[in-house]
Enzyme design. Structure first.
Site, PDB file in Angstrom:
ATOM      1  N   GLU A  55      64.451  -5.116  52.092  1.00 60.65           N
ATOM      2  CA  GLU A  55      64.838  -3.709  51.976  1.00 60.65           C
ATOM      3  C   GLU A  55      65.517  -3.261  53.282  1.00 60.65           C
ATOM      4  O   GLU A  55      64.916  -3.355  54.350  1.00 60.65           O
ATOM      5  CB  GLU A  55      63.606  -2.836  51.722  1.00 60.65           C
ATOM      6  CG  GLU A  55      63.961  -1.386  51.451  1.00 60.65           C
ATOM      7  CD  GLU A  55      62.739  -0.482  51.299  1.00 60.65           C
ATOM      8  OE1 GLU A  55      61.815  -0.587  52.112  1.00 60.65           O
ATOM      9  OE2 GLU A  55      62.737   0.346  50.368  1.00 60.65           O
ATOM     10  N   GLU A 105      52.929   3.784  46.646  1.00 60.14           N
ATOM     11  CA  GLU A 105      54.346   3.828  46.249  1.00 60.14           C
ATOM     12  C   GLU A 105      55.133   3.240  47.414  1.00 60.14           C
ATOM     13  O   GLU A 105      55.224   3.859  48.474  1.00 60.14           O
ATOM     14  CB  GLU A 105      54.785   5.277  45.997  1.00 60.14           C
ATOM     15  CG  GLU A 105      54.037   5.987  44.888  1.00 60.14           C
ATOM     16  CD  GLU A 105      54.401   5.493  43.511  1.00 60.14           C
ATOM     17  OE1 GLU A 105      55.405   4.768  43.378  1.00 60.14           O
ATOM     18  OE2 GLU A 105      53.662   5.812  42.570  1.00 60.14           O
TER      19      GLU A 105
HETATM   20  P1  NAD Z   1      56.227   4.003  56.854  1.00 57.65           P
HETATM   21  O1  NAD Z   1      55.392   3.075  56.055  1.00 57.65           O
HETATM   22  O2  NAD Z   1      56.662   3.577  58.201  1.00 57.65           O
HETATM   23  O3  NAD Z   1      55.498   5.397  57.077  1.00 57.65           O
HETATM   24  C1  NAD Z   1      55.003   6.175  55.981  1.00 57.65           C
HETATM   25  C2  NAD Z   1      53.859   7.030  56.478  1.00 57.65           C
HETATM   26  O4  NAD Z   1      52.779   6.176  56.848  1.00 57.65           O
HETATM   27  C3  NAD Z   1      54.194   7.867  57.708  1.00 57.65           C
HETATM   28  O5  NAD Z   1      53.557   9.123  57.621  1.00 57.65           O
HETATM   29  C4  NAD Z   1      53.594   7.035  58.834  1.00 57.65           C
HETATM   30  O6  NAD Z   1      53.271   7.799  59.975  1.00 57.65           O
HETATM   31  C5  NAD Z   1      52.345   6.501  58.163  1.00 57.65           C
HETATM   32  N1  NAD Z   1      51.790   5.296  58.780  1.00 57.65           N
HETATM   33  C6  NAD Z   1      52.409   4.382  59.554  1.00 57.65           C
HETATM   34  N2  NAD Z   1      51.540   3.426  59.939  1.00 57.65           N
HETATM   35  C7  NAD Z   1      50.347   3.737  59.385  1.00 57.65           C
HETATM   36  C8  NAD Z   1      49.058   3.130  59.405  1.00 57.65           C
HETATM   37  N3  NAD Z   1      48.825   2.007  60.078  1.00 57.65           N
HETATM   38  N4  NAD Z   1      48.059   3.718  58.710  1.00 57.65           N
HETATM   39  C9  NAD Z   1      48.280   4.843  58.000  1.00 57.65           C
HETATM   40  N5  NAD Z   1      49.482   5.481  57.956  1.00 57.65           N
HETATM   41  C10 NAD Z   1      50.501   4.919  58.637  1.00 57.65           C
HETATM   42  O7  NAD Z   1      57.470   4.350  55.913  1.00 57.65           O
HETATM   43  P2  NAD Z   1      58.721   5.249  56.287  1.00 57.65           P
HETATM   44  O8  NAD Z   1      59.586   4.460  57.223  1.00 57.65           O
HETATM   45  O9  NAD Z   1      58.263   6.606  56.673  1.00 57.65           O
HETATM   46  O10 NAD Z   1      59.434   5.383  54.849  1.00 57.65           O
HETATM   47  C11 NAD Z   1      60.314   4.424  54.353  1.00 57.65           C
HETATM   48  C12 NAD Z   1      59.631   3.524  53.358  1.00 57.65           C
HETATM   49  O11 NAD Z   1      59.010   4.303  52.356  1.00 57.65           O
HETATM   50  C13 NAD Z   1      60.588   2.612  52.639  1.00 57.65           C
HETATM   51  O12 NAD Z   1      60.043   1.319  52.561  1.00 57.65           O
HETATM   52  C14 NAD Z   1      60.707   3.229  51.267  1.00 57.65           C
HETATM   53  O13 NAD Z   1      61.076   2.337  50.252  1.00 57.65           O
HETATM   54  C15 NAD Z   1      59.334   3.775  51.072  1.00 57.65           C
HETATM   55  N6  NAD Z   1      59.309   4.829  50.065  1.00 57.65           N
HETATM   56  C16 NAD Z   1      58.762   4.545  48.836  1.00 57.65           C
HETATM   57  C17 NAD Z   1      58.769   5.517  47.830  1.00 57.65           C
HETATM   58  C18 NAD Z   1      58.181   5.235  46.455  1.00 57.65           C
HETATM   59  O14 NAD Z   1      57.917   6.183  45.729  1.00 57.65           O
HETATM   60  N7  NAD Z   1      57.967   3.989  46.075  1.00 57.65           N
HETATM   61  C19 NAD Z   1      59.336   6.768  48.093  1.00 57.65           C
HETATM   62  C20 NAD Z   1      59.881   7.003  49.338  1.00 57.65           C
HETATM   63  C21 NAD Z   1      59.859   6.032  50.324  1.00 57.65           C
END
Ligand code: NAD
Length: 479
Positions: free
Chosen positions: A380, A256
């Site tokens: 975004e 997602e």
């Molecule tokens: P992010 O991708 O930076 O982090 C999400 C999670 O992934 C965190 O727990 C982070 O620690 C972990 N992570 C980071 N690098 C990783 C790696 N290399 N391997 C495994 N895990 C890793 O996202 P964010 O900044 O926390 O959230 C914002 C983003 O999430 C936005 O792009 C937003 O659109 C998206 N989002 C999508 C939905 C959906 O349902 N489509 C819902 C909420 C947020």
């Protein structure tokens, strides 16, 4: 003042990181340290996977779930956790508010009740599901729906508890054991949840929480051979990194990801309702919503009036939203507003920082005059920043709506039923609202197309992801 430490939860025990490193958790409304969380490393991640795997093995790997819980027991467990959350709703809401900066009342009335609903909904799903059987003369086929084993749930910071329980509910309802990796920016409610599972008597290792930086432990939680599936919500680029690790290992994955969602406004809409909804879609949670309507497409005949009304709404939202999740994230949002100016945009509301000087507040911002192809409109931003674009006719509106790499959600505002259905069929997004935004039902599919993700969550979609169906064919006569 003593600063509290929160812990990992591994095999039913609260633990520090193996090398005793900590990360400061900062409240973005004040800049103060909320608490310290473990900066876990690969060793901690592997310990959590081992605990989850052992819990799954203890269930016998058959129809019984992890920890030996049958469906009714899993339902009872999830209900007990939901009840325990209900008793501590103020404490949990305060933790969510301190971590993310979102207003306390939003967490109290929104995030926490929705998280409790997620667990109750999937608790009931655990006992409600059935599988098919087909009879064919000399044989009968039936389907065994079985858990996968240990699964990793990796979640973001914008709705920390809500998005964790949205995955945790179905994962446990289906009989899996879980390793949760919450965002390092919003860790506290996952730790409270870890404690609640212990308090209600969950089997050891059923629900494990590992805190830390994604780039330091995320890879271990994806590639470990005992992790059978990874459910990820977060940014598109992180999703691609996880997919790159998981694909050659043939792991089951769900993504997602991000969005750049259109709100499409026709002249025949209910104008007052539409203005309020379009503003909410853009500014709720300070625009830090994957579904947020950040591209507003407006019929040219009402464009000028609509833009004025939207600018007024933006000013009102200043007092209703919290800060961005961190000062680093605010820098990113500011850089996009600067970019918008370079790309020829005109800022007609907001565009500046405000509030506590140690906080990360940014004004709800409305930008007009940008070419639809420019970076501000295509990328975004994930802040309270929307761009508005006029369109001439249905075809033009649809063309602009689909002119994006993303495809998560869209909203169409019109009183023309034929037009509404046409857009619902042809917009490239996983979810379409007609005359609303973010009106949710937990049974329906949630997820995106294009760069917004792969897979669907919700009701049966989630139960299916967290399980594997086995067909059994029994021949009962040789005639
Ligand atoms: P992010 O991708 O930076 O982090 C999400 C999670 O992934 C965190 O727990 C982070 O620690 C972990 N992570 C980071 N690098 C990783 C790696 N290399 N391997 C495994 N895990 C890793 O996202 P964010 O900044 O926390 O959230 C914002 C983003 O999430 C936005 O792009 C937003 O659109 C998206 N989002 C999508 C939905 C959906 O349902 N489509 C819902 C909420 C947020």
């Amino acid at each position: 003042m003593t600063i509290e430490h929160i812990h990992n939860w591994i095999n039913g025990e609260a633990c520090e990181a193996a090398d005793r490193s900590w990360i400061e958790n900062i409240n973005p409304a004040t800049g103060e340290v909320v608490n310290l969380l473990p900066r876990s490393n690969e060793e901690d991640a592997f310990d959590a996977v081992a605990a989850a795997h052992d819990c799954y093995l203890a269930g016998g790997q058959g129809n019984a779930g992890a920890g030996g819980l049958n469906a009714a027991q899993r339902c009872d467990l999830l209900m007990a956790v939901a009840d325990a959350m209900t008793e501590r709703v103020e404490e949990i809401a305060a933790a969510e508010s301190h971590d993310s900066g979102k207003p306390y009342l939003n967490a109290l009335k929104g995030d926490v009740p929705r998280s409790i609903d997620n667990l109750r909904f999937f608790a009931k799903a655990a006992v409600a599901q059935t599988t098919p059987a087909v009879s064919a003369g000399n044989s009968i086929n039936y389907v065994l729906r079985q858990p996968l084993g240990a699964v990793s749930l990796i979640t973001p910071w914008n709705f920390p508890l809500h998005l964790l329980t949205w995955k945790l509910g179905p994962a446990l309802a289906m009989g899996n054991s879980v390793i949760a990796k919450p965002s390092e920016l919003t860790p506290t409610t996952a730790s409270i949840l870890g404690q609640l599972f212990v308090e209600v008597g969950a089997p050891e290792g059923l629900f494990n929480v590992v805190h830390g930086y994604g780039h330091e432990i995320g890879d271990a939680l994806v590639r470990h051979p005992h992790v059978k599936a990874v459910s990820f919500t977060g940014g598109t680029e992180t999703g691609k990194i996880i997919a790159t690790t998981a694909a050659p290992l043939l792991k089951k994955t769900s993504f997602e990801l991000g969005g750049k969602n259109p709100s499409i406004v026709f002249a025949d809409c209910d104008l007052a309702q539409t203005i309020a909804t379009v503003a909410r879609a853009a500014f709720f949670n300070a625009g830090q919503v994957c579904l947020c309507g950040s591209r507003v497409l407006v019929a040219s005949e009402i464009y000028d009036d609509f833009v004025d009304a939207l600018a007024e709404q933006a000013i009102l939202y200043r007092d209703q939203i919290g800060p961005l999740v961190s000062r680093e994230h605010r820098e990113k949002v500011i850089s996009y507003v600067e970019l918008a100016k370079q790309e020829g945009g005109e800022i007609i509301a907001g565009g500046d920082t405000y509030g506590d000087e140690n906080g990360a507040f940014f004004e709800p911002t409305v930008i007009i005059g940008l070419d639809h192809g420019c970076r501000t409109v295509q990328e975004e931003i994930f802040g309270p920043v929307l761009t508005v674009h006029p369109f001439d006719g249905d075809e033009h509106a649809l063309e602009l709506a689909n002119d994006t790499d993303f495809g998560l959600a869209s909203s169409v505002f019109t009183s023309n039923l034929q037009r509404a259905h046409h857009f619902a069929e042809h917009i490239q997004s996983g979810m379409v609202w007609v005359n609303d935004w973010n009106l949710r039902d937990l049974r329906v599919p949630f997820g995106g197309m294009k760069q917004s993700g792969v897979g669907r969550e919700g009701g049966e979609y989630s139960m299916s992801f967290f399980s594997q169906d086995r067909n059994v064919c029994v021949r009962y006569n040789y005639d």
